[in-house]
Design a protein around this motif. Structure first.
Motif, PDB file in Angstrom:
ATOM      1  N   GLN A 194      10.006   7.440  -5.825  1.00 14.12           N
ATOM      2  CA  GLN A 194      10.503   6.070  -5.837  1.00 14.12           C
ATOM      3  C   GLN A 194      11.737   5.909  -4.944  1.00 14.12           C
ATOM      4  N   ALA A 195      12.057   6.934  -4.187  1.00 15.04           N
ATOM      5  CA  ALA A 195      13.228   6.860  -3.308  1.00 15.04           C
ATOM      6  C   ALA A 195      12.958   5.857  -2.200  1.00 15.04           C
TER       7      ALA A 195
ATOM      8  N   SER B 256       0.821  -1.198   0.000  1.00 14.18           N
ATOM      9  CA  SER B 256       0.000   0.000   0.000  1.00 14.18           C
ATOM     10  C   SER B 256       0.862   1.258   0.000  1.00 14.18           C
ATOM     11  N   MET B 257       1.904   1.261   0.839  1.00 14.68           N
ATOM     12  CA  MET B 257       2.790   2.426   0.886  1.00 14.68           C
ATOM     13  C   MET B 257       3.596   2.560  -0.401  1.00 14.68           C
ATOM     14  N   ALA B 258       3.959   1.430  -1.005  1.00 17.10           N
ATOM     15  CA  ALA B 258       4.688   1.474  -2.277  1.00 17.10           C
ATOM     16  C   ALA B 258       3.816   2.081  -3.376  1.00 17.10           C
ATOM     17  N   MET B 259       2.516   1.737  -3.380  1.00 18.72           N
ATOM     18  CA  MET B 259       1.599   2.328  -4.353  1.00 18.72           C
ATOM     19  C   MET B 259       1.444   3.823  -4.109  1.00 18.72           C
ATOM     20  N   ASP B 260       1.435   4.226  -2.824  1.00 14.70           N
ATOM     21  CA  ASP B 260       1.387   5.658  -2.506  1.00 14.70           C
ATOM     22  C   ASP B 260       2.604   6.371  -3.096  1.00 14.70           C
ATOM     23  N   ARG B 261       3.783   5.769  -2.907  1.00 15.20           N
ATOM     24  CA  ARG B 261       5.006   6.389  -3.436  1.00 15.20           C
ATOM     25  C   ARG B 261       4.971   6.456  -4.957  1.00 15.20           C
TER      26      ARG B 261
END
Length: 248
Positions: A243-244, A232-237
């Motif tokens: 993408q850092a 979920s947090m990766a999709m937010d990023r």
């Protein structure tokens, strides 16, 4: 010849925007010699091309078939077996026989050790889920991934969730072949995450004599929660264009 080229579009497209290939172009895209392509066509491993005068035009389905032939050959299948698979599919032979031709397991053994809900389908119901996308190539990929199995005359999809998500993506316009390839890549990462969690349990919880397998199964919901939160947090990023790597 110039007239045929114009009808097919200057960039090799046909009406509707689909990519079209001449014989040499298709062979180059598939990474095989032209003589090999012609040999496959003579063996009826490829559907006939569309013809305009003396020009043979191929499309993305022909390219997908060539890539599948190459992949099956790399896995040790013979051209005769591949030809039989193609003929079986096109003649409506049942899924179990197709899996046997591929040398793949088509039993449902192991489905009892899963949290997923298997779905039993008729061939017609499977076609309804993926209208126009149930091809020999996609069938072979689904069998190899283990998404599909058979139980008697029934088809079994191993996961209701994966079936629903896959069909939803296809309805949104994502080709089933791309969905299956994404599934293959996701599985590689999922296997790595499962091993990581298993190592965590084995390292820190096995000292008290607990059964590692039982501990992993008992703590499975925690692992799933971590993966879901991180995704979920990766999709937010991704949506933010950030993408850092997060700071430690």
């Amino acid at each position: 010849m110039a007239e045929d080229e114009e009808r097919s579009g200057p960039d090799g497209t046909v009406p509707g925007g689909a990519r079209a290939y001449r014989t040499e172009e298709l062979a180059e895209a598939a990474g095989i010699p032209v003589r090999t392509l012609r040999f496959y066509r003579e063996r009826k491993l490829l559907p006939p091309p569309r013809r305009e005068g003396r020009i043979a035009w191929y499309d993305e389905h022909h390219l997908a078939r060539l890539r599948t032939i190459t992949a099956l050959l790399e896995r040790g299948h013979t051209l005769g077996g591949i030809a039989e698979l193609t003929a079986a599919f096109e003649n409506g032979r049942d899924l179990g026989q197709l899996g046997a031709l591929l040398g793949l397991s088509t039993t449902t053994g192991g489905l009892d050790w899963t949290e997923e809900t298997p779905v039993r389908l008729t061939p017609e119901a499977l076609a309804d889920y993926f209208e126009g996308e149930v091809t020999p190539e996609n069938l072979a990929a689904s069998l190899e991934l283990g998404y599909l199995a058979t139980d008697g005359d029934e088809i079994v999809h191993v996961s209701r969730r994966l079936l629903d998500v896959s069909s939803a993506l296809v309805r949104e316009g994502v080709p089933l072949a791309a969905v299956l390839e994404a599934g293959r890549r996701v599985r590689e990462h999922a296997d790595a995450m499962a091993r990581l969690f298993g190592e965590l349990v084995a390292t820190h919880l096995s000292a008290d004599g607990a059964d590692p397998a039982a501990a992993v199964d008992r703590l499975r919901p925690l692992a799933k929660s971590v993966v879901e939160a991180e995704l979920s947090m990766a999709m937010d990023r991704l949506l933010r264009g950030d993408q850092a790597e997060p700071a430690a």
